[in-house]
Design an enzyme around this catalytic site. Structure first.
Site, PDB file in Angstrom:
ATOM      1  N   ALA A  64       0.847  -1.188   0.000  1.00 44.46           N
ATOM      2  CA  ALA A  64       0.000   0.000   0.000  1.00 44.46           C
ATOM      3  C   ALA A  64       0.886   1.242   0.000  1.00 44.46           C
ATOM      4  O   ALA A  64       2.082   1.171   0.283  1.00 44.46           O
ATOM      5  CB  ALA A  64      -0.909   0.005   1.228  1.00 44.46           C
ATOM      6  N   GLY A 110      -0.625  -5.182   0.909  1.00 39.76           N
ATOM      7  CA  GLY A 110      -1.873  -5.076   0.163  1.00 39.76           C
ATOM      8  C   GLY A 110      -1.830  -5.779  -1.181  1.00 39.76           C
ATOM      9  O   GLY A 110      -2.872  -6.202  -1.704  1.00 39.76           O
ATOM     10  N   GLU A 113      -2.579  -9.323  -0.411  1.00 35.83           N
ATOM     11  CA  GLU A 113      -3.992  -9.360  -0.029  1.00 35.83           C
ATOM     12  C   GLU A 113      -4.895  -9.292  -1.257  1.00 35.83           C
ATOM     13  O   GLU A 113      -5.925  -9.967  -1.320  1.00 35.83           O
ATOM     14  CB  GLU A 113      -4.292  -8.221   0.944  1.00 35.83           C
ATOM     15  CG  GLU A 113      -3.677  -8.465   2.328  1.00 35.83           C
ATOM     16  CD  GLU A 113      -3.835  -7.281   3.262  1.00 35.83           C
ATOM     17  OE1 GLU A 113      -4.429  -7.469   4.337  1.00 35.83           O
ATOM     18  OE2 GLU A 113      -3.375  -6.170   2.916  1.00 35.83           O
ATOM     19  N   GLU A 133       3.541  -6.097   7.322  1.00 38.70           N
ATOM     20  CA  GLU A 133       2.941  -4.976   8.039  1.00 38.70           C
ATOM     21  C   GLU A 133       3.451  -4.788   9.461  1.00 38.70           C
ATOM     22  O   GLU A 133       3.519  -3.661   9.956  1.00 38.70           O
ATOM     23  CB  GLU A 133       1.406  -5.138   8.065  1.00 38.70           C
ATOM     24  CG  GLU A 133       0.708  -4.811   6.755  1.00 38.70           C
ATOM     25  CD  GLU A 133       0.643  -5.976   5.796  1.00 38.70           C
ATOM     26  OE1 GLU A 133      -0.085  -5.884   4.795  1.00 38.70           O
ATOM     27  OE2 GLU A 133       1.329  -7.002   6.039  1.00 38.70           O
TER      28      GLU A 133
END
Length: 256
Positions: A64, A110, A113, A133
């Site tokens: 991200a 992300g 994900e 993360e």
């Protein structure tokens, strides 16, 4: 669309996240564009399968865009995760059109994900995957803690999340995270080959199958009951009539 490219090849659409200078990192604008792109393709009756990949040779999505949320409060963080899951990750998982992730490099945070939200994954041999993360003092917020454990098991998921380590494509395949590993130069053509097998089948039945499989992973939902309901619903469709008639007439079905 500033951050994604969409190419249609007969019944297959290829969505490319196009931010190579940022290693295709997901920011708010990209998430919104992906939502709109998937929504439009899902409503296009001519599109029977979607492939998503990243531009360049380095990354599928390298995470991200941290600069967008580094200053967020607790409330802001919760809203970010909820909105992202609603707009993109849950949206893709429950799309009635099959979505295949062609993971062409780094799929981190992300990015992994997003790949896990797709219905299945094909990786290039240089792909590297992980959820780093915790190195930022936060946890995966776009479904990573849930989908990774579903795909690779609780123990492997715990280790990957807590160590923030990356795994290579071969390990990802051995763990069940990806279905196939191919040379990067062959990735899109190989994935298109799988998609071409999908588009020959009943899109109506496939959408019902997606719902039934996903139901097994939803709290409070009886997947067997969803399967029974969707199985029965297929009998009322033109695709069922065509499929069974074609079988009895010993010809290939022509699903419209």
């Amino acid at each position: 669309m500033e951050n994604i490219l969409i190419e249609k090849q007969e019944n297959i659409a290829i969505v490319t996240i196009n931010r190579p200078e940022k290693l295709n990192a997901l920011n708010k604008a990209t998430i919104l564009e992906l939502h709109e792109g998937f929504k439009t393709l899902n409503e296009d009756a001519s599109i029977k399968a979607i492939i998503i990949t990243g531009s360049g040779e380095k990354a599928f999505v390298a995470g991200a865009d941290i600069s967008e949320f580094a200053h967020f409060s607790e409330e802001d963080g919760g809203k970010l995760a909820a909105k992202g899951q609603e707009l993109l990750f849950d949206f893709v998982e429950n799309l009635s059109t099959p979505v295949i992730a062609a993971v062409n490099g780094f799929a981190l945070g992300g990015g992994l994900e997003l790949a896990m939200a797709c219905h299945f994954r094909v990786a290039s041999d240089n792909a590297r995957m992980g959820l780093p993360e915790v190195t930022l003092g936060v946890i995966p917020g776009y479904g990573g803690t849930q989908r990774l454990s579903q795909l690779v098991g609780k123990g492997r998921a715990m280790e990957m999340i807590m160590t923030a380590g990356m795994i290579d494509a071969t390990t990802a395949k051995e763990s069940g995270l990806v279905n196939h590993v191919v040379a990067q130069a062959d990735l899109i053509e190989f994935t298109k080959g799988i998609a071409s097998k999908i588009v020959r089948n009943s899109s109506v039945a496939i959408s019902k199958a997606i719902q039934a499989v996903n139901a097994n992973f939803k709290d409070g939902v009886n997947g067997f009951e969803v399967e029974i309901e969707n199985f029965g619903a297929c009998f009322g469709t033109e695709h069922f009539k065509e499929g069974t008639t074609a079988f009895l007439e010993k010809r290939k079905a022509n699903f419209k």
